[in-house]
Design a protein around this motif. Structure first.
Motif, mmCIF file in Angstrom:
data_model
loop_
_atom_site.group_PDB
_atom_site.id
_atom_site.type_symbol
_atom_site.label_atom_id
_atom_site.label_comp_id
_atom_site.label_asym_id
_atom_site.label_seq_id
_atom_site.Cartn_x
_atom_site.Cartn_y
_atom_site.Cartn_z
ATOM 1 N N LEU A 234 -5.992 10.810 4.581
ATOM 2 C CA LEU A 234 -5.256 11.821 5.335
ATOM 3 C C LEU A 234 -6.028 13.129 5.382
ATOM 4 C CD1 LEU A 234 -2.799 12.763 6.879
ATOM 5 C CD2 LEU A 234 -1.641 13.179 4.692
ATOM 6 N N ASP A 235 -6.602 13.542 4.260
ATOM 7 C CA ASP A 235 -7.392 14.770 4.253
ATOM 8 C C ASP A 235 -8.564 14.666 5.210
ATOM 9 O OD1 ASP A 235 -8.175 17.429 3.034
ATOM 10 O OD2 ASP A 235 -9.947 16.233 2.540
ATOM 11 N N ALA A 236 -9.255 13.537 5.196
ATOM 12 C CA ALA A 236 -10.391 13.349 6.103
ATOM 13 C C ALA A 236 -9.935 13.356 7.558
ATOM 14 C CB ALA A 236 -11.102 12.043 5.771
ATOM 15 N N ALA A 237 -8.769 12.762 7.824
ATOM 16 C CA ALA A 237 -8.264 12.730 9.203
ATOM 17 C C ALA A 237 -7.899 14.130 9.684
ATOM 18 C CB ALA A 237 -7.050 11.807 9.291
ATOM 19 N N LEU A 238 -7.302 14.928 8.817
ATOM 20 C CA LEU A 238 -6.976 16.306 9.194
ATOM 21 C C LEU A 238 -8.254 17.103 9.453
ATOM 22 C CD1 LEU A 238 -4.102 17.000 6.649
ATOM 23 C CD2 LEU A 238 -3.860 16.869 9.138
ATOM 24 N N ASP B 250 -3.630 2.360 -2.072
ATOM 25 C CA ASP B 250 -2.815 3.065 -3.059
ATOM 26 C C ASP B 250 -2.672 4.521 -2.619
ATOM 27 O OD1 ASP B 250 -5.249 4.334 -3.741
ATOM 28 O OD2 ASP B 250 -5.640 2.856 -5.315
ATOM 29 N N ARG B 251 -1.941 5.304 -3.403
ATOM 30 C CA ARG B 251 -1.658 6.686 -3.027
ATOM 31 C C ARG B 251 -2.937 7.521 -2.961
ATOM 32 N NH1 ARG B 251 0.204 11.696 -5.282
ATOM 33 N NH2 ARG B 251 1.730 12.688 -3.876
ATOM 34 N N GLY B 252 -3.826 7.318 -3.901
ATOM 35 C CA GLY B 252 -5.066 8.081 -3.903
ATOM 36 C C GLY B 252 -5.887 7.859 -2.649
ATOM 37 N N GLU B 253 -6.008 6.614 -2.225
ATOM 38 C CA GLU B 253 -6.770 6.328 -1.009
ATOM 39 C C GLU B 253 -6.078 6.901 0.214
ATOM 40 O OE1 GLU B 253 -9.301 2.584 0.483
ATOM 41 O OE2 GLU B 253 -7.128 2.172 0.468
ATOM 42 N N ALA B 254 -4.743 6.835 0.263
ATOM 43 C CA ALA B 254 -4.009 7.402 1.397
ATOM 44 C C ALA B 254 -4.219 8.909 1.479
ATOM 45 C CB ALA B 254 -2.523 7.072 1.272
ATOM 46 N N GLY C 259 0.809 -1.208 0.000
ATOM 47 C CA GLY C 259 0.000 0.000 0.000
ATOM 48 C C GLY C 259 0.844 1.261 0.000
ATOM 49 N N HIS C 260 0.245 2.339 0.489
ATOM 50 C CA HIS C 260 0.891 3.653 0.480
ATOM 51 C C HIS C 260 0.533 4.367 1.778
ATOM 52 C CE1 HIS C 260 2.934 6.546 -2.275
ATOM 53 N NE2 HIS C 260 2.494 7.419 -1.387
ATOM 54 N N ALA C 261 1.497 5.129 2.320
ATOM 55 C CA ALA C 261 1.265 5.884 3.559
ATOM 56 C C ALA C 261 1.766 7.313 3.393
ATOM 57 C CB ALA C 261 1.972 5.210 4.735
ATOM 58 N N ILE C 262 1.036 8.255 3.961
ATOM 59 C CA ILE C 262 1.401 9.670 3.894
ATOM 60 C C ILE C 262 1.241 10.284 5.280
ATOM 61 C CG2 ILE C 262 1.028 11.859 2.689
ATOM 62 C CD1 ILE C 262 -0.353 10.375 0.481
ATOM 63 N N GLU C 263 2.221 11.121 5.652
ATOM 64 C CA GLU C 263 2.223 11.781 6.964
ATOM 65 C C GLU C 263 2.215 13.291 6.791
ATOM 66 O OE1 GLU C 263 5.084 10.648 10.202
ATOM 67 O OE2 GLU C 263 5.942 12.614 9.751
ATOM 68 N N ALA C 264 1.439 13.968 7.620
ATOM 69 C CA ALA C 264 1.436 15.434 7.662
ATOM 70 C C ALA C 264 1.817 15.876 9.065
ATOM 71 C CB ALA C 264 0.059 15.983 7.292
ATOM 72 N N ARG C 265 2.744 16.816 9.149
ATOM 73 C CA ARG C 265 3.184 17.335 10.446
ATOM 74 C C ARG C 265 2.285 18.498 10.866
ATOM 75 N NH1 ARG C 265 9.809 17.445 10.449
ATOM 76 N NH2 ARG C 265 10.164 15.564 9.197
ATOM 77 N N VAL C 266 1.699 18.388 12.031
ATOM 78 C CA VAL C 266 0.853 19.446 12.566
ATOM 79 C C VAL C 266 1.707 20.330 13.472
ATOM 80 C CG1 VAL C 266 -1.171 19.994 13.965
ATOM 81 C CG2 VAL C 266 -1.210 18.019 12.416
ATOM 82 N N TYR C 267 1.820 21.594 13.071
ATOM 83 C CA TYR C 267 2.618 22.558 13.835
ATOM 84 C C TYR C 267 1.723 23.575 14.520
ATOM 85 C CZ TYR C 267 6.942 21.048 11.506
ATOM 86 O OH TYR C 267 8.027 20.328 11.064
ATOM 87 N N ALA C 268 2.164 24.031 15.685
ATOM 88 C CA ALA C 268 1.533 25.179 16.332
ATOM 89 C C ALA C 268 2.141 26.415 15.693
ATOM 90 C CB ALA C 268 1.801 25.164 17.838
ATOM 91 N N GLU C 269 1.464 26.904 14.675
ATOM 92 C CA GLU C 269 1.980 28.045 13.925
ATOM 93 C C GLU C 269 0.835 28.732 13.190
ATOM 94 O OE1 GLU C 269 4.828 26.431 11.218
ATOM 95 O OE2 GLU C 269 3.321 25.554 9.888
ATOM 96 N N SER C 270 1.103 29.943 12.739
ATOM 97 C CA SER C 270 0.097 30.733 12.032
ATOM 98 C C SER C 270 0.518 30.908 10.582
ATOM 99 C CB SER C 270 -0.067 32.103 12.705
ATOM 100 O OG SER C 270 -0.945 32.916 11.959
ATOM 101 N N PRO C 271 -0.038 30.122 9.659
ATOM 102 C CA PRO C 271 0.321 30.279 8.246
ATOM 103 C C PRO C 271 0.060 31.686 7.725
ATOM 104 C CG PRO C 271 -0.813 28.197 8.581
ATOM 105 C CD PRO C 271 -0.928 28.968 9.864
ATOM 106 N N GLU C 272 -1.012 32.341 8.215
ATOM 107 C CA GLU C 272 -1.348 33.685 7.749
ATOM 108 C C GLU C 272 -0.344 34.721 8.221
ATOM 109 O OE1 GLU C 272 -3.684 31.732 9.463
ATOM 110 O OE2 GLU C 272 -4.181 30.894 7.499
ATOM 111 N N ARG C 273 0.472 34.392 9.197
ATOM 112 C CA ARG C 273 1.513 35.294 9.691
ATOM 113 C C ARG C 273 2.892 34.824 9.242
ATOM 114 N NH1 ARG C 273 0.824 38.139 15.222
ATOM 115 N NH2 ARG C 273 -1.346 38.781 15.206
ATOM 116 N N GLY C 274 2.957 34.213 8.086
ATOM 117 C CA GLY C 274 4.243 33.744 7.605
ATOM 118 C C GLY C 274 4.741 32.519 8.338
#
Length: 675
Positions: free
Chosen positions: A407-411, A399-403, A336-351
């Motif tokens: 991931l989007d749904a989990a976020l 597969d990559r599409g399902e991963a 299969g396929h796995a994808i990870e997203a790092r969740v940061y305490a940060e403000s994207p709108e403030r750079g």
């Protein structure tokens, strides 16, 4: 030797939690360490024992080898697992463990020392036949000799400090003139950041992809790899999203790059889990070059675990205990396929500035194929003392599409209220057509437009003002704004104390009933489905339908006064300079009373490995409100610029009222103490 009975985890946050879980599964007693800032952190509660090692400052706690070793000896630990960052690649710490009779869960000093120096590492692996990027890596090279060698290497070139990491001091030179300017600048940065101004130059690979290979090696000559990870989605040379396997490599290249990674590990008699990093051109995916070797566990190791089924922490412990690898290369299968997203305490709108605050609500996502590694809990304070990464959300699919979909749904299902995060940015990144298609490179994120609003109202005072009544709430307003307004109205009726207690008792879930006449029905339904919390200053935080927003409790009078003051100044430029993030004042670049120009840097603030320069939006006389070493809060006024007549009688403060982009210069990453 046999498996350990007691292991100390010399780290914090999500990686400490992750290591402790494997220790407990294996029946090993887990010992945590903590600073004053982490006394009530999740890793402390999860461990069997916990030892205080000092104040919040990392240099006086997690980065102090003597304190860590003493804690291990006092608790009877047989081994120390360093996690990643902090002391995980510190050869002196490894030797200190050995001298104290403790097992360091990691490689021996030779691997730490060789791979810790980029120049030495490239020379070493090159001698073993591992391909390296063409360049010059002579530790005695002068600026003149590097300039002379550049044409043979070929432009464009990348100038890199030999010591350190995190992209600090790296510069691209596309011709000889740019190189002549880049070399002395890079030396200054390297000397200040790492105490070593040694530089190397190498060919700059256009449209580069960052691909790394996970290796395992035991003390009995066994070396295997567990496939590759694609880590090309980076911001400021820091990884943001990682996946396994890479959508770029074919089967033949995968085998070749795996063999090269094992050869690199053998060249230093590597022991334990490590990662060999390569640069691959998107234009020539069958050609790869060694970058460096990370002699520790990586942040992104979960994607490898999900596609191979191998617990890397367990393998580290077994190898450190002297066991031979129970896995042969032929046993490794990637499913299969796995994808990870790092969740940061940060403000994207403030750079992407780091954010702090109290975690009012935390609910990690669940579901098929979803894994969340986190070190946060409701009620915890996220401070500026450490790295801003607070969780990792990982998804596995057939597969990559399902991963990607998982991931989007989990976020979307991840609820974190009270602290700004990059979750909305991550979702927009995953939806980008190039990301969906697997067309990645290390510059993709930097080319994207600056993130816009993630849902907070442009006029939070008006959006959440109860005085507007149900007419606005039942109109076509944003659902999050409507929920915030309704929650604030309820708080006003019930009284803040009872409302907050009720929220806490019910797990921050709020139920609401529509009025008898049917008005407010839509808002009531949304309120019943939303996660809502109110922080100490009255800001209402809302999570609904995969979106999160914060609505400050600013009344209309305050907002009106701010607008009038702006109009009196003749534009949007604000004479008050505010801290873009909580942190420590490191440098005053002007003196109190100095004349400054619009756009001139006035002072620098440092937090969470980043230094930010605060600049004047208008010209005039600087009035400083802070001193070096002061701790400041986000949006605290740190200086102001008074209008002053110039020598010719003109008013420099009135000469240019055009707003500047942002309240600070571009953030520059300092040397990382975590990853």
């Amino acid at each position: 030797m046999g498996m350990f009975d007691r292991v100390l985890v010399a780290n914090r946050g999500e990686i400490a939690v992750r290591v402790i879980r494997t220790l407990k599964r294996l029946g090993i007693r887990a010992i945590a360490v903590y600073s004053d800032a982490d006394a009530d952190a999740p890793h402390v509660a999860l461990a069997d024992e916990a030892v205080r090692i000092g104040p919040a400052a990392a240099a006086e706690s997690y980065l102090d080898p003597a304190r860590i070793v003493r804690a291990a000896l006092e608790t009877g630990a047989q081994a120390i697992h360093p996690g990643y960052g902090f002391l995980s690649e510190n050869a002196a710490f490894g030797r200190a463990c050995a001298e104290a009779g403790l097992v360091f869960v990691g490689p021996d000093a030779l691997a730490l020392e060789v791979m810790g120096d980029k120049i030495r590492a490239k020379r070493h692996v090159s001698e073993s036949g591992v391909p390296v990027v063409p360049g010059v890596s002579d530790p005695d090279a002068t600026d003149e000799s590097l300039l002379a060698a550049a044409p043979d290497v070929g432009f464009p070139l990348l100038v890199k400090p030999s010591a350190g990491g995190g992209g600090k001091g790296m510069q691209v030179a596309r011709d000889a003139d740019e190189l002549a300017s880049a070399l002395p600048a890079a030396r200054r940065v390297a000397r200040a950041a790492f105490g070593d101004d040694t530089l190397l130059i190498e060919r700059f690979v256009e449209r580069p992809r960052h691909i790394e290979v996970q290796v395992l090696a035991d003390r009995h000559g066994g070396v295997i790899h567990l496939g590759e990870r694609e880590c090309s989605l980076q911001r400021r040379h820091q990884k943001v999203v990682e996946e396994a396997p890479s959508p770029l490599l074919d089967t033949a290249t995968r085998e070749r790059i795996g063999r090269a990674a094992c050869d690199a590990a053998r060249s230093v008699d590597y022991v334990g889990a490590g990662t060999v990093e390569f640069l691959v051109s998107d234009a020539a995916p069958d050609e790869f070059f060694f970058i460096e070797m990370n002699t520790r566990l990586q942040v992104e190791h979960p994607v490898t675990e999900l596609v191979t089924g191998v617990d890397l922490v367990e393998q580290q412990l077994r190898i450190a205990a002297g066991e031979p690898l129970a896995i042969a290369q032929v046993d490794v299968r990637m499913t299969g396929h796995a994808i990870e997203a790092r969740v940061y305490a940060e403000s994207p709108e403030r750079g992407f500035l780091p954010a702090t605050g109290e975690v009012l609500a935390w609910r990690p996502a669940t579901g098929e194929g979803v894994r969340v590694d986190a070190g946060v809990r409701a009620g915890q304070q996220v401070t500026a003392d450490y790295d801003p990464m607070i969780a990792k959300v990982i998804a596995h699919g057939a597969d990559r599409g399902e991963a990607l979909e998982r991931l989007d749904a989990a976020l979307a299902d991840t609820v974190l209220l009270g602290v700004e995060t990059n979750i909305a940015f991550l979702r927009s990144l995953l939806a980008h057509p190039d990301v969906r298609a697997g067309h990645l490179d290390t510059g993709l994120i930097d080319r994207l437009p600056a993130p816009g609003s993630t849902g907070a109202a442009d006029d939070p005072a008006g959006a959440a003002d109860p005085a507007d009544g149900d007419e606005a709430a039942d109109g076509a307003g944003d659902p999050l704004s409507d929920v915030a307004r309704a929650a604030r109205e309820r708080d006003a009726r019930a009284g803040a104390a009872s409302a907050h207690a009720w929220q806490r008792d019910r797990g921050w879930r709020i139920a609401a009933r529509p009025a008898p006449d049917g008005s407010g029905a839509r808002v009531a339904r949304a309120l019943a489905d939303a996660d809502v919390a109110t922080d100490a200053d009255g800001t209402v935080w809302v999570h609904l339908d995969g979106r999160t927003a914060a609505f400050p409790a600013t009344d209309r009078r305050t907002a009106l006064d701010a607008r009038l003051a702006m109009l009196e100044r003749g534009g949007n430029a604000d004479p008050d300079l505010r801290a873009p993030m909580p942190g420590s004042v490191t440098t005053l670049l002007v003196a109190d009373g100095d004349h400054v120009a619009a756009g001139q840097a006035v002072l620098a603030i440092e937090a969470m490995k980043m230094e930010h320069r605060v600049t004047a939006a208008v010209a005039g006389v600087a009035r400083l409100r802070v001193a070096v070493g002061d701790q400041v809060a986000r949006d605290q006024v740190v200086a102001s610029v008074e209008s002053a007549a110039s020598p010719d009688g003109a008013d420099p403060a009135a000469s240019d009222h055009r707003p500047r982009d942002g309240a600070h210069d571009a953030a520059v990453a300092n040397a990382s103490h975590e990853e």
